[in-house]
Design a protein around this motif. Structure first.
Motif, PDB file in Angstrom:
ATOM      1  N   THR A  63       0.843  -1.194   0.000  1.00 53.62           N
ATOM      2  CA  THR A  63       0.000   0.000   0.000  1.00 53.62           C
ATOM      3  C   THR A  63       0.878   1.243   0.000  1.00 53.62           C
ATOM      4  OG1 THR A  63      -1.656  -1.184   1.318  1.00 53.62           O
ATOM      5  CG2 THR A  63      -1.850   1.215   1.229  1.00 53.62           C
ATOM      6  N   LEU A  65       0.466   5.503   0.502  1.00 52.28           N
ATOM      7  CA  LEU A  65      -0.459   6.518   1.003  1.00 52.28           C
ATOM      8  C   LEU A  65       0.161   7.909   0.963  1.00 52.28           C
ATOM      9  CD1 LEU A  65      -1.471   4.519   4.185  1.00 52.28           C
ATOM     10  CD2 LEU A  65      -3.002   4.982   2.268  1.00 52.28           C
ATOM     11  N   GLU A  67      -0.365  11.480   2.988  1.00 54.14           N
ATOM     12  CA  GLU A  67      -0.995  11.897   4.237  1.00 54.14           C
ATOM     13  C   GLU A  67      -0.746  13.368   4.534  1.00 54.14           C
ATOM     14  OE1 GLU A  67      -0.195   7.542   6.278  1.00 54.14           O
ATOM     15  OE2 GLU A  67       0.946   9.267   6.972  1.00 54.14           O
ATOM     16  N   GLY A  85      -4.742   6.654  -0.743  1.00 54.54           N
ATOM     17  CA  GLY A  85      -3.710   5.932  -1.489  1.00 54.54           C
ATOM     18  C   GLY A  85      -4.299   4.765  -2.251  1.00 54.54           C
ATOM     19  N   HIS A  87      -3.592   0.239  -3.210  1.00 49.45           N
ATOM     20  CA  HIS A  87      -2.931  -1.005  -2.823  1.00 49.45           C
ATOM     21  C   HIS A  87      -3.022  -2.046  -3.935  1.00 49.45           C
ATOM     22  CE1 HIS A  87      -7.140  -1.921  -1.672  1.00 49.45           C
ATOM     23  NE2 HIS A  87      -6.822  -3.148  -2.060  1.00 49.45           N
ATOM     24  N   ASP A 113      -7.433   3.255  -0.899  1.00 57.81           N
ATOM     25  CA  ASP A 113      -7.405   3.262   0.562  1.00 57.81           C
ATOM     26  C   ASP A 113      -7.598   4.672   1.086  1.00 57.81           C
ATOM     27  OD1 ASP A 113      -5.822   0.480   1.475  1.00 57.81           O
ATOM     28  OD2 ASP A 113      -5.372   1.173  -0.539  1.00 57.81           O
ATOM     29  N   ILE A 115      -7.030   6.780   5.048  1.00 60.51           N
ATOM     30  CA  ILE A 115      -6.396   6.604   6.356  1.00 60.51           C
ATOM     31  C   ILE A 115      -6.738   7.788   7.240  1.00 60.51           C
ATOM     32  CG2 ILE A 115      -4.175   7.649   5.738  1.00 60.51           C
ATOM     33  CD1 ILE A 115      -2.925   5.307   7.499  1.00 60.51           C
ATOM     34  N   LYS A 134      -7.576   2.371   8.584  1.00 61.16           N
ATOM     35  CA  LYS A 134      -7.301   2.414   7.153  1.00 61.16           C
ATOM     36  C   LYS A 134      -8.308   1.542   6.394  1.00 61.16           C
ATOM     37  CE  LYS A 134      -4.199   0.026   5.014  1.00 61.16           C
ATOM     38  NZ  LYS A 134      -5.103  -0.450   3.978  1.00 61.16           N
TER      39      LYS A 134
END
Length: 158
Positions: A63, A65, A67, A85, A87, A113, A115, A134
């Motif tokens: 994965t 991401l 942030e 993100g 995966h 995804d 988070i 997540k």
């Protein structure tokens, strides 16, 4: 998850007198769903890229991401963050006790995804701890929403 959250609050409270240090990169372990390795690297003061390599259901998932971090309250280095993100994962359908998939089949999935998390960095130790949620959505392969992605992370920071 409730115990993990209360433990995190206790740890943060116990060390709240220590001034936290900034960090550029952190490498560590992620305990939860899915469990594995985590690497976080800040590309600016408040934005970071995080990579996860995790195992679950007899397979693994990679994965990536993006942030955004924001300070929480007036506590140095206590941040909350959110991001998104994608995966890619490979799972064994026989390993999951028939919760999903066909026993004996293997799956390759690609998805998106989100988070949402909380993290704290310590001054006396080059350690960062975090708690996050997540959720993931598999777009290709075995599609579906996986909302149980909660984990506690501990990273060595430098």
């Amino acid at each position: 998850m409730k115990k993990a959250f209360l433990t995190l609050i206790f740890i943060i409270s116990a060390f709240s007198l220590a001034k936290a240090q900034d960090y550029r990169t952190g490498i560590g372990l992620r305990a939860g769903y899915p469990a594995g390795l985590t690497v976080k690297h800040f590309i600016s003061n408040r934005t970071a890229l995080e990579g996860l390599l995790a195992t679950r259901w007899g397979g693994f998932v990679v994965t990536g991401l993006f942030e955004a971090h924001k300070q929480l309250a007036d506590v140095d280095q206590l941040n909350w963050y959110y991001g998104f993100g994608a995966h890619v994962g490979f799972w064994n359908g026989s390993y999951n006790r028939n919760y999903w998939g066909v026993p004996g089949d293997s799956y390759t999935v690609v998805g998106v995804d989100g988070i949402l998390g909380l993290e704290y960095s310590f001054t006396e130790l080059p350690i960062n701890i975090g708690l996050d949620w997540k959720p993931a959505f598999n777009v290709f392969g075995y599609s579906g929403v996986w909302a149980d992605g909660a984990a506690f992370s501990i990273r060595y920071i430098f």
